[in-house]
Design an enzyme around this catalytic site. Sequence first.
Site, PDB file in Angstrom:
ATOM      1  N   GLU A 174       1.024  -1.178  -0.001  1.00 43.38           N
ATOM      2  CA  GLU A 174       0.104  -0.084   0.132  1.00 43.38           C
ATOM      3  C   GLU A 174       0.855   1.103  -0.079  1.00 43.38           C
ATOM      4  O   GLU A 174       1.897   1.354   0.820  1.00 43.38           O
ATOM      5  CB  GLU A 174      -0.829  -0.111   1.087  1.00 43.38           C
ATOM      6  CG  GLU A 174      -1.746   1.331   1.308  1.00 43.38           C
ATOM      7  CD  GLU A 174      -2.562   1.277   2.595  1.00 43.38           C
ATOM      8  OE1 GLU A 174      -2.875   2.311   3.188  1.00 43.38           O
ATOM      9  OE2 GLU A 174      -3.027   0.138   2.975  1.00 43.38           O
ATOM     10  N   GLU A 186      -2.334  11.633   3.738  1.00 42.86           N
ATOM     11  CA  GLU A 186      -3.379  11.171   4.719  1.00 42.86           C
ATOM     12  C   GLU A 186      -3.521  12.315   5.707  1.00 42.86           C
ATOM     13  O   GLU A 186      -2.392  12.968   6.110  1.00 42.86           O
ATOM     14  CB  GLU A 186      -3.658  10.149   5.268  1.00 42.86           C
ATOM     15  CG  GLU A 186      -3.551   8.544   4.573  1.00 42.86           C
ATOM     16  CD  GLU A 186      -3.436   7.354   5.291  1.00 42.86           C
ATOM     17  OE1 GLU A 186      -4.356   6.863   5.790  1.00 42.86           O
ATOM     18  OE2 GLU A 186      -2.088   7.097   5.741  1.00 42.86           O
TER      19      GLU A 186
END
Length: 466
Positions: free
Chosen positions: A339, A344
């Site tokens: 990933e 974020e």
Amino acid sequence: MTTLWMITAAVIAACGGGGDEPEVPVTPPVTPPAETEIVLTVSPGKIEASAIESTYEISVTTTASSWSAKPSADWMVVATENTTAKQGKVKVTVSSNTYAERNGSVAITAGNKTEYVSVAQAGALRASISDLLLPSGTNNVAVTIYGTDDYEAKTTSDWLTLSKAGTQLTLTAKANDQLKNRYTTVTVAGAGQIISINIGQESMSDPATNIKAPINGYELVWHDEFNEGSQLSADHWEWEDWKPGNVNNELQAYQPGGQDLGGKHTTDLSDGKLNINCFKHNGGIYSGRVNAKNNNKGWQYGYFEARILLPKGKGTWPAYWMMPLHVDWVNDNWPHCGEIDIMEEVGCVPNEVSSSLHASGHNHTNNTQITHAMTIDKAEGEYHLYALEWTPNYIQTYVDGAKQLYYEKKADADDKWIDANWPYDKPYHLILNLAWGGSWGGMYGVDDSALPITMKVDYVRVFQKK
């Protein structure tokens, strides 16, 4: 024949039973004196209070030996003078009002008599909007002013004009032709008070003409500028359709943007931007998560850039990231599959953005993930560039062109690639989403009053080496 005993009885009866007795005088009933009625007068009978803290005086006259005063609400404080005299005063201090009109009273009591002085306090000077971020184009916004219609509104900005019609103040913004947000303050004065309305305007959409690669040796291979239509193109994007809690204990349901949820959509296009919206509907919370898969081919390596404005609020969890295009969730599940998190942010730690890598040898389940976090000015509320350069041998993330996380492919003692730590050698696809709550976004709880919120994306661009 009359007998002697009958004559004797008659004589005794006539004489009253014999013997003289004194007469008892009859005393008439005593009537108590009438009770004196208490007189109590107060002036004025009504106080019209302003929204600003002020003290008002009430005169009291009474025939009673004492009197008292008591307010009906805690926003009033009374002080009395000469409460054992026939004349006295009540001073009523009314605290500042910060909201709508309110009413109360002061009860003044003398003996068995009470008079009430009503207190009506004006509402505070306030506006229906205190902070507003306008789209980049020309637009008008109506703001309602409460507390008075006798006010003056001013701004020093030349891109915003004001017009007044009673309690309605209309703000007209010129189009912003700069690639930077701009801000101004509208000052409203009236009824002895001054308030400010903070106005911002988004930057223009970065034009798609003559797009240049940020790094030499790359060329544009895919992009979406969100300039056409009102909804995402199904040729470029697909929506997730998930129930709450499907991943990370998140509280929202993901719904396709084409579905109407009480007149709202989880995604839409406006002003050359993609809006990913999170809101309440029928007791639930809904948001959008979209994938760009490049005709199910994905991308292996390249420079991936997006210009994004993040929302505010305790509970937000926006992200711009990548996952492998094809995952065998039975034999090659997370984190072994890999990933790449380009950006974020969680609203409970405002303006701190991070980029991370997850694989078998480094992931957040055992605190071994590879992460770079930084606080940037106005990540929430302004556009910033978030980017990833991904090559066969290293991964580098960027914020506004500045290098952040850097990770190189590692070799073991035998000079072999450590595959468990480098699952970044296959096609990945792009993901944009706005989560609510969850294991990270909700780690300090959530504040539902922040909803609705919107994550805005000006563009997404993919470059690959020539």
